[in-house]
Design an enzyme around this catalytic site. Structure first.
Site, PDB file in Angstrom:
ATOM      1  N   PRO A   1       0.827  -1.221   0.000  1.00 18.87           N
ATOM      2  CA  PRO A   1       0.000   0.000   0.000  1.00 18.87           C
ATOM      3  C   PRO A   1       0.853   1.260   0.000  1.00 18.87           C
ATOM      4  O   PRO A   1       1.855   1.359   0.722  1.00 18.87           O
ATOM      5  CB  PRO A   1      -0.794  -0.134   1.299  1.00 18.87           C
ATOM      6  N   CYS A   2       0.428   2.238  -0.810  1.00 17.17           N
ATOM      7  CA  CYS A   2       1.303   3.378  -1.089  1.00 17.17           C
ATOM      8  C   CYS A   2       0.783   4.704  -0.553  1.00 17.17           C
ATOM      9  O   CYS A   2       1.436   5.723  -0.729  1.00 17.17           O
ATOM     10  CB  CYS A   2       1.491   3.505  -2.603  1.00 17.17           C
TER      11      CYS A   2
END
Length: 527
Positions: free
Chosen positions: A127-128
């Site tokens: 996840p960014c």
């Protein structure tokens, strides 16, 4: 035998779609997705459905799938018609949360799927949001307490424990500049990925060499940045993608081959025209008392959505706006033909992309005989006028307007927000330019369409799920599960499958000796 793939943080399956679309001359897949792990329930449903389709021989999708796409049967009836394939899909697509699901359970599932194979590939994108420039600006930087900052270590642990031959890890551009406690996060991640034993010595993992997919020899961190518009995607999407190779594999990898840019109009212009919906109208703002002082409360009038209600407003707004252009000295010509429908989940229509288009075979499925998930959402009536103005302005001046332009053409075009004209929201309403690649489709498209306004003033709307999926290069028969908001979220979070397919070709060259490679172009159907 196809090379096994383990897909972490899989989302709706963009990377998996690309890798599983690489086909050998025997019409068999070069890679096999053995396990996809995703925590979101709706993305997991999408993964399961796509995995279900991979259980069938190449280019032989069951007729029941097309009946499902046409809304003639339910997804349960589709699965009941093919129970064995459904069970295989359930074993492949796993709803689990890395960092929360017990590590032993994850390791056992991976080991079972690999069955002792050492030449396998790990793909995925931790996840960014914590690294993204927008996310950091919203919260004032990166917090040590944000668990998402450290989720790359879940990916790293799988590398250390199971030691893939190759890994592909994707993340946002903001990763290159993100800092935590004064230290560059990217440098730390690179060091850990190169020598996983420094973090997980208990597994005695090998070292890895990390390469750029676009530069080969790396001279700067930005060499790891892939600009999707340079590789056939109709979108200016810039992402960090790392290619890791286990130290015992003595191969110098190739790089992606640049291709000509694809403009937005060429991929969505032939889709059926649909109008926006309407659902309410802003009437006034009231100031109400609270325990801590006062606050503004906006009041709305709910509206019935109909072509009559929509068209009379759009026609009136058009007259007003054309008068405004005229008063400011601009001779804007516009012949308005208004579409009557807001679209649907299936609409029978001829092929919606030119046969000569570079991506025609990638998108098209002649058995589909229509377009799916091409339905507009409802908009505030005041936003209809803003969308109409923005598309007219862009059509005339070849650029989308800024907030000062909205004020110049009418104060009622300015949203009723205290920070509406601040620099932060100066490009709050953004028309996608038809003759260029689109801007980055992000998960924010699930919240509103202000950054994704269609360039056609007659349609007066934001993009549909199918248009966003085309921009992301999902095949036209790719169905996204969940509500429309959840579908948008999945599309925005994905890796473009067409880019992933090109990465898969580079990975294949690493795993197969040059004299044994026989890979063909993707055919009309991937499955």
């Amino acid at each position: 035998m196809p090379f096994p793939i383990i897909d972490l943080f899989a989302g709706p399956g963009g990377l998996a779609e690309g890798f599983s679309s690489l086909i050998g001359n025997d019409n068999e897949r070069v890679f096999k997705i053995e396990l996809s792990i995703e925590k979101d329930s709706h993305a997991h449903q999408t993964l399961t459905l796509r995995s279900f389709l991979r259980q069938f021989p190449f280019r032989e999708l069951p007729e029941e799938y097309y009946a499902f796409l046409r809304q003639e049967i339910t997804i349960e009836e589709l699965y009941n018609a093919w129970p064995e394939q459904h069970q295989e899909a359930l074993h492949e697509a796993w709803q689990a949360t890395l960092g929360e699901t017990p590590e032993a359970e994850i390791d056992n599932r991976i080991a079972e799927k690999l069955d002792g194979e050492t030449n396998w590939v790990l793909i995925g994108g931790p996840p960014c949001q914590a690294y993204s420039l927008v996310g950091r600006s919203r919260v004032g930087g990166i917090s040590e307490t944000d668990h998402r900052v450290h989720l790359y270590k879940e990916y790293l642990r799988i590398i250390a424990r199971h030691q893939p031959a190759v890994f592909v890890m994707e993340n946002v551009k903001g990763l290159l500049s993100a800092e935590l406690n004064g230290e560059k996060i990217f440098g730390k991640i690179m060091a850990d990925l190169t020598t996983p034993a420094t973090v997980f010595p208990e597994f005695a993992p090998p070292a890895y060499r990390i390469y750029s997919l676009v530069k080969g020899d790396v001279r700067a961190d930005t060499d790891y940045l892939i600009k999707a518009e340079n590789y056939g995607a109709p979108q200016r999407r810039h992402r960090v993608i790392l290619l890791g190779i286990r130290e015992d594999i003595d191969v110098q990898p190739g790089t992606l081959e640049p291709s000509r840019r694809i403009d937005l109009r060429s991929v969505i212009g032939a889709l059926p025209s649909v109008r926006s919906g309407i659902y309410r109208e802003f009437t006034r703002t009231e100031v109400v008392s609270t325990e801590t002082g006062t606050k503004k409360v906006r009041k709305y009038l709910n509206l019935e959505d109909s072509f009559l209600n929509w068209s009379k407003r759009v026609k009136a707004y058009t007259v007003e706006l054309l008068n405004s252009f005229s008063e400011l000295g601009y001779d804007v010509k516009f012949e308005q033909t208004l579409p009557e429908t807001t679209g649907s989940d299936f609409r029978r229509t001829p092929c919606t992309i030119a046969a000569t288009h570079p991506l025609s075979r990638w998108y098209s499925d002649e058995k589909l005989q229509g377009v799916i998930q091409h339905q507009s959402r409802g908009h505030l009536t005041q936003d209809l006028k803003r969308y109409l103005f923005a598309s007219l302005y862009t059509r005339e001046f070849k650029k989308f307007p800024r907030m000062e332009d909205y004020r110049k053409f009418g104060t009622d075009l300015i949203p009723d927000h205290e920070n509406a004209e601040s620099g932060k929201f100066n490009d709050r309403f953004r028309v996608q330019l038809p003759d260029e690649p689109a801007t980055t489709v992000t998960s924010h498209i699930s919240k509103d369409g202000h950054y994704f306004i269609h360039y056609d003033p007659s349609q007066c709307r934001s993009l549909t799920v199918r248009e966003a999926a085309r921009i992301q290069t999902f095949p036209d028969n790719y169905w996204f599960c969940g509500s429309r908001t959840q579908q948008f979220h999945q599309v925005g979070n994905a890796v473009p499958p067409y880019l992933a397919w090109q990465i898969a070709a580079v990975v294949h060259e690493i795993l197969v000796p040059a004299n044994a490679r026989e890979v063909r172009e993707p055919l009309l159907f991937r499955y």
